[in-house]
Design a protein around this motif. Structure first.
Motif, PDB file in Angstrom:
ATOM      1  N   GLN A   3       0.835  -1.209   0.000  1.00 55.62           N
ATOM      2  CA  GLN A   3       0.000   0.000   0.000  1.00 55.62           C
ATOM      3  C   GLN A   3       0.869   1.259   0.000  1.00 55.62           C
ATOM      4  O   GLN A   3       0.593   2.222  -0.729  1.00 55.62           O
ATOM      5  N   ALA A   4       1.904   1.242   0.823  1.00 58.04           N
ATOM      6  CA  ALA A   4       2.794   2.415   0.850  1.00 58.04           C
ATOM      7  C   ALA A   4       3.488   2.615  -0.502  1.00 58.04           C
ATOM      8  O   ALA A   4       3.642   3.746  -0.981  1.00 58.04           O
ATOM      9  N   LEU A   5       3.909   1.493  -1.160  1.00 57.64           N
ATOM     10  CA  LEU A   5       4.567   1.595  -2.489  1.00 57.64           C
ATOM     11  C   LEU A   5       3.590   2.117  -3.540  1.00 57.64           C
ATOM     12  O   LEU A   5       3.964   2.941  -4.385  1.00 57.64           O
ATOM     13  N   ALA A   6       2.324   1.644  -3.512  1.00 54.91           N
ATOM     14  CA  ALA A   6       1.338   2.115  -4.477  1.00 54.91           C
ATOM     15  C   ALA A   6       1.099   3.611  -4.339  1.00 54.91           C
ATOM     16  O   ALA A   6       0.985   4.350  -5.322  1.00 54.91           O
ATOM     17  N   ALA A   7       1.009   4.075  -3.073  1.00 56.59           N
ATOM     18  CA  ALA A   7       0.805   5.517  -2.855  1.00 56.59           C
ATOM     19  C   ALA A   7       2.000   6.315  -3.384  1.00 56.59           C
ATOM     20  O   ALA A   7       1.840   7.363  -4.037  1.00 56.59           O
ATOM     21  N   ALA A   8       3.241   5.804  -3.118  1.00 52.39           N
ATOM     22  CA  ALA A   8       4.433   6.516  -3.615  1.00 52.39           C
ATOM     23  C   ALA A   8       4.490   6.505  -5.140  1.00 52.39           C
ATOM     24  O   ALA A   8       4.870   7.496  -5.774  1.00 52.39           O
ATOM     25  N   ARG A   9       4.126   5.336  -5.736  1.00 49.14           N
ATOM     26  CA  ARG A   9       4.145   5.252  -7.197  1.00 49.14           C
ATOM     27  C   ARG A   9       3.108   6.197  -7.820  1.00 49.14           C
ATOM     28  O   ARG A   9       3.375   6.851  -8.823  1.00 49.14           O
ATOM     29  N   SER A  10       1.925   6.282  -7.231  1.00 51.76           N
ATOM     30  CA  SER A  10       0.890   7.192  -7.738  1.00 51.76           C
ATOM     31  C   SER A  10       1.337   8.646  -7.658  1.00 51.76           C
ATOM     32  O   SER A  10       1.145   9.439  -8.586  1.00 51.76           O
ATOM     33  N   ALA A  11       1.969   8.989  -6.517  1.00 55.48           N
ATOM     34  CA  ALA A  11       2.455  10.372  -6.369  1.00 55.48           C
ATOM     35  C   ALA A  11       3.541  10.679  -7.394  1.00 55.48           C
ATOM     36  O   ALA A  11       3.569  11.765  -7.990  1.00 55.48           O
ATOM     37  N   LEU A  12       4.459   9.699  -7.638  1.00 59.69           N
ATOM     38  CA  LEU A  12       5.515   9.912  -8.633  1.00 59.69           C
ATOM     39  C   LEU A  12       4.931  10.051 -10.042  1.00 59.69           C
ATOM     40  O   LEU A  12       5.356  10.910 -10.826  1.00 59.69           O
ATOM     41  N   ARG A  13       3.948   9.170 -10.363  1.00 58.30           N
ATOM     42  CA  ARG A  13       3.347   9.251 -11.692  1.00 58.30           C
ATOM     43  C   ARG A  13       2.635  10.590 -11.885  1.00 58.30           C
ATOM     44  O   ARG A  13       2.714  11.202 -12.954  1.00 58.30           O
ATOM     45  N   ALA A  14       1.921  11.075 -10.874  1.00 60.98           N
ATOM     46  CA  ALA A  14       1.238  12.370 -10.972  1.00 60.98           C
ATOM     47  C   ALA A  14       2.236  13.502 -11.163  1.00 60.98           C
ATOM     48  O   ALA A  14       2.027  14.420 -11.980  1.00 60.98           O
ATOM     49  N   ALA A  15       3.360  13.430 -10.397  1.00 64.02           N
ATOM     50  CA  ALA A  15       4.361  14.491 -10.525  1.00 64.02           C
ATOM     51  C   ALA A  15       5.008  14.463 -11.909  1.00 64.02           C
ATOM     52  O   ALA A  15       5.243  15.510 -12.527  1.00 64.02           O
ATOM     53  N   GLU A  16       5.338  13.242 -12.397  1.00 59.20           N
ATOM     54  CA  GLU A  16       5.936  13.134 -13.737  1.00 59.20           C
ATOM     55  C   GLU A  16       4.967  13.599 -14.819  1.00 59.20           C
ATOM     56  O   GLU A  16       5.359  14.248 -15.790  1.00 59.20           O
ATOM     57  N   THR A  17       3.669  13.251 -14.678  1.00 61.80           N
ATOM     58  CA  THR A  17       2.670  13.698 -15.660  1.00 61.80           C
ATOM     59  C   THR A  17       2.577  15.208 -15.684  1.00 61.80           C
ATOM     60  O   THR A  17       2.537  15.845 -16.753  1.00 61.80           O
ATOM     61  N   ALA A  18       2.524  15.801 -14.479  1.00 59.36           N
ATOM     62  CA  ALA A  18       2.452  17.266 -14.419  1.00 59.36           C
ATOM     63  C   ALA A  18       3.693  17.903 -15.024  1.00 59.36           C
ATOM     64  O   ALA A  18       3.615  18.907 -15.740  1.00 59.36           O
TER      65      ALA A  18
END
Length: 1013
Positions: free
Chosen positions: A781-796
Motif C-alpha cells: 500500500q505504501a509503495l502504491a501511494a508513492a508510485r501514484s504520487a511519482l506518476r502524478a508528478a511526472e505527468t504534471a
C-alpha cells in the motif's frame, strides 16, 4: 480634317449614285443642307461617318448593316460610299462597301458578297492615286490614328447634334459624366478607382487574415496556459488581449501576452521538476521496504508448502506400492505379445477373406451365388470359350462402323462438290456483266487521262498568271518603296547641289581674301599687277576655300549618281511590274487563286481517275483468269461427283452383308461388342469369386493354429489363461507413465529433504508467531501511494514541458506571422488612404470628389471656358458659361456643375432656367467649345468641316444673326460649317446649299449656289 468630295450609291434613301462636292459648298464658309422630312438629310451625315469608321452614328448602328442598303436600288447595283478628304496633310480616298446580297453570276438566286474597304492616297509627285490598303483593320487603325478620335467622339464633335447638347445643359451630374467620359476617354481613371478599391479590399483581407492567424495562435496559447491553471496561483496568469482582426496594435498585444505566457509556463515547469525529485525519493524507499517484506513472506509460504507436501507424500505410500506391483505384471505380460499379435493378424485376414468372398458372390447372378469354388472355375472356362467365338463378329461390326464413316465422308464430299459446282455456274452467269463493267471503267480511266493532260496545261497557264499577279501586287509595294527611295535621293541631290552652289557663292564673295592670302611683299598682284599691297582683303567668318567647294561639288556629284541609280531602279521595278501585269492579263490575284484551286481540284480528280487504269486492267485480267479457272473447275467437279456416287453404292452393298452376319451373334444385345463386354465382365466376376472362396478356406485354417500358439505362451509366462494375461498387459505408454510417477515421487522426497536443509527455511519454520503477509500488504500500500504520487508528478512535469514547447513554437509562429504581416499592414494603410482619396470618401478629399469626377471637372471647365467666348457673342455679351465644383448632397456626384452667368442681373443660375432660344445658342456654343477641346485632346487634329444638326427654328431674327456671326468666325479660320435645318429664312441667308429631294424611286441630291448648281 477637311472633306472634299463624296459619292454614295444605293445607300439609305439614295437608289442610284449621288455626289456631294464639299469643296464647292465650303467656298463661302457656310452651306445649308435641307430637304423634306424623311428625304435623307441625316443619311448624308451617316454616309460620311460610315466612310470613315464603317458604322453610322447612334442607335442607327444597332439596326444592322442591312439598313445601309437602299430598298429602291436595283439588285445588280452595289451599295458603296466613296469619300475624299484631307487629314494630317494627307489627301486620302476611302471606299467602303458593306456585306450585301448580289445576284449569282451563274444560275438564279443571290449570294452574299463580303464587305470591301479600300484606301488610296494622292501622290503629288506622280500626279496619281496610290493604293494603300485593303484591310478593314489596318484602314480602321490608320484613320483612327490620323483623326485622333473614336466614332462616338467624331459624331459628337463634327456632327453636332443640338438636341444632345440641350439635354446636356439640363442633365444631372451622372448623365454629364457618362457623356464626358465617352468623349474624353476617362475610363482609365474609373478603372484606377476600381483597381484601388480592389487593392484596398485585398489588402484589408490580407491584414485581417494575418490578424486572424495571430489571434488563432493566441487562443491556442491561452488553451495551453489554462490547462496548467490548476497547478499554480490564478493571479499569475497574464490577461488575454481582447482585440478584433484589423485593429491597430493587435500584433504588439499578442506578442506581449505570448511572452508573459511563456514566462508563466517556465515557472510552472521548474516547480514540476522539484516535485518529481521528491516523489522519486519516496518511491525508492517504499520499494526497498516492500522487497524485504516480500522475501520474508515468500519464505514463510514456501515452508508451509514443504510441510504440507511432506504429509501428502506420506499418505500416498500405499498407492506407490500398488503402482510398483502393476508395473511388474505388465512387464510379465509382454512375453506373450508376439503370439497375441500373430493370432490377431490371422483373425483379421480371415475376416477380410470372408468379406471379399461375400462381395464377389454378391456380384454373380442368383443361380451362381451358392456354387462351390470348383463349380465357379468350370463356369469361368466355358464363358472364355464363348468369347473366342465373338472375336470375328466384332471385327465385322467394326468394319460396318468404318463403312458408315466413309459413307458420311463421301456424302460430305458430294455436297461440297455440288455447292462448288453451283457457285462456279452462278459466277459464270455473272461473267458478261462483270466484263462489261470493267471495260467501262477502263474506258473512263483512259478518258480521264486525256482530260488530265488538258487540265495540266490549263493549270500551268492559270498558275503562270497567278504568279504574275502576285508578282505584280508585290512589285506594287516595291515600286512604292523604290519611288520613296528615288524621291529621297532626288531631294538629297537637290540639297547637295544647293549646298555646293551656296559654298561656291560664298567662295566667290570671299575670293578677294583668298587672292590676298597669296600676295607677297614686293611681288606683283595677279589681278592688278601692282607690287604695293596697302590694304589686302581679310578672310571673313565662314570663309569657304577651294577644298571645301570641291568637296561640296564631289558630294553633289555622288548624290546625283545616287539619284540616277535610284531612278534606274524605279524604272526597272516599274518595267517588271508592267511585264507582270501583262502576264497576269489584268487578272485579280484572289480570283486567279480561286481558279487555280478549282483547276487543281479538277486535275487531281482526273489524275486519280486516270490512275485507276492499271488497277482496272489488272482486275480485268484476273477476272478473265477466274473465268477460265471456274469453267475448268465445273467440268472437273461433274466427273468427281459421278465417281463418288459409284464408290458410295459399293460401300452400301458391303455394309448390308456385314450386318446380316453380326445380327446372328448379338445374342439380344444392341451390338456384338456389347455382348462381348457382358461376357467378359461375367468371366471376370466368376474368377474373382472362385479365388475369394479358396482364400477364405485358407485363412480359417491359419486362425486355428494361432489360437493354440497363444495358449501355450500364456502358460509359460505364469498366467492361467490368455485372458488374464490380456488384463495385466499395458502398452509402452502406460508402463512409461507408471515409471515416471514412481520416479517423480522419489525426486520430490529428495527435493523436500534438501529444502528443509536451507538455513532461511529453518528460520522461517522456527518463527511461527510473526505475520509476514500483513506486513507485505502494508508495504505494498505504501509503495502504491508513492508510485501514484511519482506518476502524478511526472505527468504534471511532462505536461508543463510540452506546454512550454508548444508555447515556444506558437510564440515563434506568432512572431514570424507578425513580422510577415507588417509590410502588408503598411501597404494596406497606404492603399486604403489612396482608395479613399480616389473615391472621395477620405477626409483629405475636401471636395469629396472621385478621381474620375475630378478629371471630368477639369475637362468641363475647359469646355465651359471655350464655349463662353462664343456664347458671349451670340448673346450680345449677356451670357457666359461657368463650371461649378460645389458639393452635392445625398450621394450625388460633385464637381460637374454647369451654371450660366447673366450679366443683366449679375446672378449665376442653373442652365436649366434658360429659355428655348437661349438654350439653343448655349448648347451650340457648348458643342463648338466641346469640339475644340476634344480635338485638342485628340492630338490637336484641326477640324475644318463641321455639321450642325437642327435647332435654328427656335431663334428670332436678331438672335439668328448673332448665331450666324459666330459661325462666320469659324469661316474666318478657314473652316466650313454645314447647317442641317428646315428653317426657310436660312435659305435666303446662306447661298451655298445642298438640297435633298424626296422621290418615289429614291432621293436625289442637288447643289445650289455653287459652280455645280
Amino acid at each position: 480634317m477637311r472633306l472634299h468630295r463624296m459619292t454614295v450609291t444605293a445607300f439609305g434613301p439614295f437608289a442610284g449614285t449621288q455626289r456631294v462636292d464639299f469643296d464647292a459648298l465650303s467656298q463661302g464658309g457656310l452651306f445649308l443642307l435641307h430637304g423634306a422630312t424623311g428625304a435623307g438629310k441625316t443619311s448624308v451625315l451617316d454616309a460620311v461617318c460610315y466612310a470613315l469608321y464603317g458604322g453610322v452614328p447612334g442607335s442607327r448602328q444597332s439596326r444592322g448593316r442591312a439598313w445601309l442598303r437602299s430598298d429602291h436600288a436595283p439588285p445588280g447595283t452595289a451599295t458603296e460610299v466613296v469619300l475624299e478628304l484631307t487629314v494630317a496633310g494627307r489627301r486620302l480616298e476611302l471606299t467602303r462597301r458593306p456585306e450585301q446580297p448580289r445576284p449569282k453570276r451563274r444560275g438564279s438566286g443571290t449570294t452574299v458578297e463580303k464587305a470591301v474597304t479600300l484606301l488610296r492616297e494622292w501622290d503629288p509627285a506622280g500626279d496619281q492615286w496610290q493604293a494603300r490598303s485593303r484591310s478593314h483593320q489596318e484602314i480602321g487603325e490608320e484613320i483612327g490614328t490620323l483623326l485622333g478620335m473614336s466614332r462616338e467622339q467624331f459624331c459628337q464633335v463634327v456632327l453636332l447634334p443640338q438636341g444632345d447638347f440641350a439635354r446636356f445643359l439640363r442633365a444631372g451630374a451622372e448623365e454629364r459624366a457618362a457623356l464626358l467620359g465617352r468623349l474624353f476617354d476617362t475610363g482609365r481613371f474609373a478603372a484606377l478607382e476600381r483597381r484601388l478599391a480592389e487593392l484596398r479590399g485585398s489588402a484589408q483581407s490580407a491584414v485581417r487574415a494575418g490578424d486572424e492567424h495571430l489571434l488563432a495562435l493566441a487562443h491556442r496559447m491561452r488553451e495551453a496556459v489554462h490547462e496548467q491553471q490548476d497547478t499554480g496561483p490564478e493571479d499569475a496568469l497574464p490577461a488575454f488581449p481582447e482585440c478584433a482582426p484589423g485593429e491597430v496594435g493587435l500584433p504588439e498585444a499578442v506578442l506581449a501576452w505570448a511572452a508573459q505566457a511563456r514566462e508563466y509556463a517556465a515557472q510552472r515547469l521548474a516547480v514540476g521538476a522539484e516535485a518529481v525529485g521528491f516523489a522519486g525519493q519516496r518511491h525508492e524507499s517504499a520499494q526497498r521496504v516492500r522487497l524485504e517484506r516480500a522475501r520474508r513472506a515468500e519464505h514463510r509460504r514456501a515452508c508451509a508448502q514443504l510441510v504440507a507436501r511432506t504429509e501428502e507424500l506420506r499418505r500416498a505410500e500405499p498407492e506407490r506400492e500398488r503402482a510398483r506391483q502393476r508395473l511388474g505384471l505388465a512387464r510379465a505380460a509382454e512375453q506373450i505379445a508376439p503370439a497375441h499379435a500373430l493370432r490377431e493378424r490371422a483373425a483379421a485376414d480371415h475376416r477380410a477373406a470372408l468379406h471379399r468372398e461375400a462381395v464377389a458372390r454378391g456380384e454373380l447372378p442368383a443361380e451362381l451365388a451358392e456354387c462351390s469354388a470348383a463349380q465357379l472355375a468350370e463356369r469361368r472356362q466355358r464363358t472364355g470359350e464363348r468369347l473366342g467365338e465373338l472375336h470375328g463378329a466384332r471385327r465385322a461390326e467394326e468394319r460396318g462402323v468404318q463403312i458408315g464413316r466413309e459413307l458420311d465422308r463421301l456424302d460430305a464430299e458430294v455436297r461440297g462438290s455440288e455447292a462448288s459446282l453451283a457457285d462456279a455456274e452462278s459466277w459464270l452467269v455473272r461473267w458478261p456483266a462483270l466484263r462489261e463493267d470493267a471495260q467501262r471503267r477502263l474506258d473512263a480511266a483512259y478518258g480521264a487521262a486525256t482530260a488530265a493532260e488538258q487540265l495540266a496545261a490549263r493549270q500551268e497557264q492559270v498558275g503562270a498568271r497567278l504568279e504574275a499577279a502576285r508578282l505584280r501586287d508585290g512589285l506594287g509595294r516595291e515600286v512604292e518603296a523604290a519611288r520613296e527611295r528615288a524621291l529621297s535621293a532626288r531631294e538629297e541631290a537637290v540639297g547637295a547641289q544647293e549646298r555646293w552652289l551656296d559654298r561656291r557663292d560664298r567662295r566667290l564673295r570671299g575670293i578677294a581674301a583668298e587672292l590676298a592670302a597669296q600676295l607677297a611683299s614686293g611681288e606683283p598682284c595677279t589681278v592688278c599687277g601692282s607690287r604695293d599691297h596697302p590694304l589686302p582683303a581679310r578672310p571673313t567668318e565662314g570663309q569657304v576655300d577651294s577644298a571645301q567647294e570641291e568637296a561640296a561639288l564631289a558630294e553633289s556629284r555622288r548624290a546625283e549618281q545616287r539619284r540616277e541609280q535610284r531612278e534606274r531602279e524605279l524604272t526597272e521595278v516599274r518595267r517588271r511590274q508592267e511585264r507582270a501585269a501583262a502576264d497576269a492579263a489584268d487578272g485579280h490575284a484572289g480570283a486567279l487563286a480561286a481558279e487555280f484551286s478549282a483547276v487543281a481540284e479538277e486535275l487531281g480528280a482526273a489524275r486519280r481517275t486516270a490512275g485507276t487504269a492499271p488497277m482496272v486492267r489488272e482486275e480485268l485480267g484476273r477476272a478473265e483468269g477466274e473465268y477460265e479457272r471456274r469453267l475448268a473447275a465445273g467440268r472437273e467437279l461433274g466427273g468427281r461427283i459421278a465417281s463418288l456416287t459409284a464408290e458410295r453404292e459399293a460401300l452400301l452393298a458391303e455394309r448390308d452383308g456385314l450386318r446380316r452376319e453380326v445380327d446372328r451373334l448379338r445374342d439380344g444385345e444392341e451390338t456384338v461388342a456389347a455382348t462381348a463386354r457382358r461376357l467378359e465382365a461375367l468371366a471376370e466376376r466368376l474368377g474373382e469369386a472362385a479365388e475369394a472362396a479358396r482364400e477364405a478356406a485358407g485363412t480359417a485354417q491359419r486362425g486355428k493354429e494361432a489360437d493354440a500358439a497363444l495358449a501355450d505362451a500364456a502358460w509359460k509366462a505364469g498366467f492361467d489363461s490368455p485372458r488374464s494375461a490380456f488384463v495385466a498387459a499395458l502398452d509402452a505408454a502406460g508402463q512409461r507413465g507408471l515409471q515416471r510417477a514412481l520416479d517423480s515421487w522419489q525426486a520430490e522426497e529428495q527435493a523436500l529433504a534438501e529444502a528443509f536443509a536451507d538455513p532461511e527455511m529453518r528460520a522461517a519454520a522456527e518463527d511461527p508467531y510473526s505475520d509476514p503477509e500483513a506486513e507485505l500488504a502494508e508495504a505494498e500500500q505504501a509503495l502504491a501511494a508513492a508510485r501514484s504520487a511519482l506518476r502524478a508528478a511526472e505527468t504534471a512535469h511532462a505536461l508543463a514541458r510540452s506546454r512550454c514547447l508548444a508555447l515556444a513554437r506558437l510564440g515563434s509562429q506568432a512572431t514570424a506571422g507578425a513580422r510577415k504581416s507588417a509590410p502588408g499592414r503598411e501597404r494596406a494603410d497606404l492603399v486604403v488612404g489612396l482608395a479613399g482619396l480616389a473615391a472621395g470618401t477620405s477626409v483629405d478629399n475636401s471636395r469629396r470628389m472621385r478621381l474620375e469626377s475630378y478629371v471630368l471637372a477639369a475637362r468641363l471647365e475647359q469646355v465651359a471656358a471655350a464655349a463662353s467666348d462664343r456664347l458671349r457673342r451670340m448673346s450680345d455679351g449677356r451670357f457666359e458659361l461657368v463650371h461649378s465644383d460645389e458639393r452635392v448632397g445625398r450621394g450625388a456626384r460633385s464637381g460637374l456643375g454647369l451654371h450660366v452667368v447673366d450679366s443683366w442681373s449679375g446672378r449665376e443660375r442653373d442652365t436649366g432656367t434658360l429659355s428655348g432660344g437661349e438654350t439653343f445658342f448655349a448648347s451650340l456654343a457648348l458643342a463648338l467649345g466641346l469640339a475644340d477641346v476634344v480635338a485638342q485632346e485628340a492630338g490637336g487634329t484641326r477640324l475644318d468641316t463641321l455639321f450642325i444638326d437642327e435647332g435654328f427654328g427656335s431663334l428670332d431674327e436678331q438672335t439668328l444673326d448673332e448665331v450666324l456671326d459666330v459661325l462666320d468666325t469659324l469661316r474666318e479660320r478657314d473652316r466650313s460649317v454645314g447647317i442641317v435645318s428646315h428653317v426657310p429664312d436660312l435659305r435666303m441667308r446662306i447661298p451655298a446649299q445642298l438640297e435633298v429631294l424626296k422621290r418615289r424611286d429614291g432621293s436625289r441630291l442637288r447643289h445650289r449656289g455653287t459652280a455645280d448648281g
